[in-house]
Design an enzyme around this catalytic site. Sequence first.
Site, PDB file in Angstrom:
ATOM      1  N   HIS A   1       0.812  -1.215   0.000  1.00 22.64           N
ATOM      2  CA  HIS A   1       0.000   0.000   0.000  1.00 22.64           C
ATOM      3  C   HIS A   1       0.850   1.272   0.000  1.00 22.64           C
ATOM      4  O   HIS A   1       0.314   2.379  -0.069  1.00 22.64           O
ATOM      5  CB  HIS A   1      -0.999  -0.004   1.173  1.00 22.64           C
TER       6      HIS A   1
ATOM      7  N   ASP B   1       0.132  -7.763   1.728  1.00 23.24           N
ATOM      8  CA  ASP B   1       0.529  -6.347   1.668  1.00 23.24           C
ATOM      9  C   ASP B   1       2.054  -6.261   1.626  1.00 23.24           C
ATOM     10  O   ASP B   1       2.712  -5.956   2.619  1.00 23.24           O
ATOM     11  CB  ASP B   1      -0.040  -5.610   2.884  1.00 23.24           C
TER      12      ASP B   1
ATOM     13  N   SER C   1       4.389   2.284   8.117  1.00 23.07           N
ATOM     14  CA  SER C   1       4.133   1.211   7.153  1.00 23.07           C
ATOM     15  C   SER C   1       5.399   0.794   6.429  1.00 23.07           C
ATOM     16  O   SER C   1       6.244   1.624   6.090  1.00 23.07           O
ATOM     17  CB  SER C   1       3.130   1.678   6.099  1.00 23.07           C
TER      18      SER C   1
END
Length: 261
Positions: A65, A120, A213
């Site tokens: 992402h 992810d 992230s």
Amino acid sequence: MRFLILFLALSLGGIDAAPPVHSRIVGGFKCEKNSQPWHVAVYRYNEYICGGVLLDANWVLTAAHCYYEENKVSLGKNNLYEEEPSAQHRLVSKSFLHPGYNRSLHRNHIRHPEYDYSNDLMLLRLSKPADITDVVKPIALPTEEPKLGSTCLASGWGSTTPFKFQNAKDLQCVNLKLLPNEDCGKAHIEKVTDVMLCAGETDGGKDTCKGDSGGPLICDGVLQGITSWGFTPCGEPKKPGVYTKLIKFTSWIKDTMAKNL
């Protein structure tokens, strides 16, 4: 940014506005300088967006992402905002998102029981190899399953203020406990699958968050996860974070790297 799943309160059958995002590495501390030499800063143009992990001189692993066509990276950094003599900067020649990642949910910050953020994961091929030095070093992929109850270290430059989303100046670290996936399954309405890891503190107070992230989750000294998604406000009791479980993806990672030398 860690993929924050915004809590949407249900009221009279409708959906209210999401509460303020509490965005930072919660309960963490300033990492010892150069103690995380594999930690990479991932940018879109000149805007910091995510962390990453150096796997070898040519490859960085991060979260899917975090993808932008304009990604580039910096290595050997401790301070996000200052140009350091140790820093190296590289363009990304090609990005490889895991084929199982559902891009239709890309940057979708709402909660839904059918949403599945599995896979992810993204590999970034650098346009020029990194110079391996004392402060820029790769980290190996895991060869065994992580053990529940392990102490894990996450790191990142995630936001340090709850409303302005201002990233940390210095790289932050936080110690988290590896928890059963069932704990995350109970904590979040989104799907928690066997390609994910659950880490945090039952009592809250320690967590990764927006800006973290793609960064590493290192358990008992071994890279085991990549920061993926979680609840906001971060660090809430019984709301541990969710990480991509790397032992499930070592074949894909190695095959992708080998086929794209």
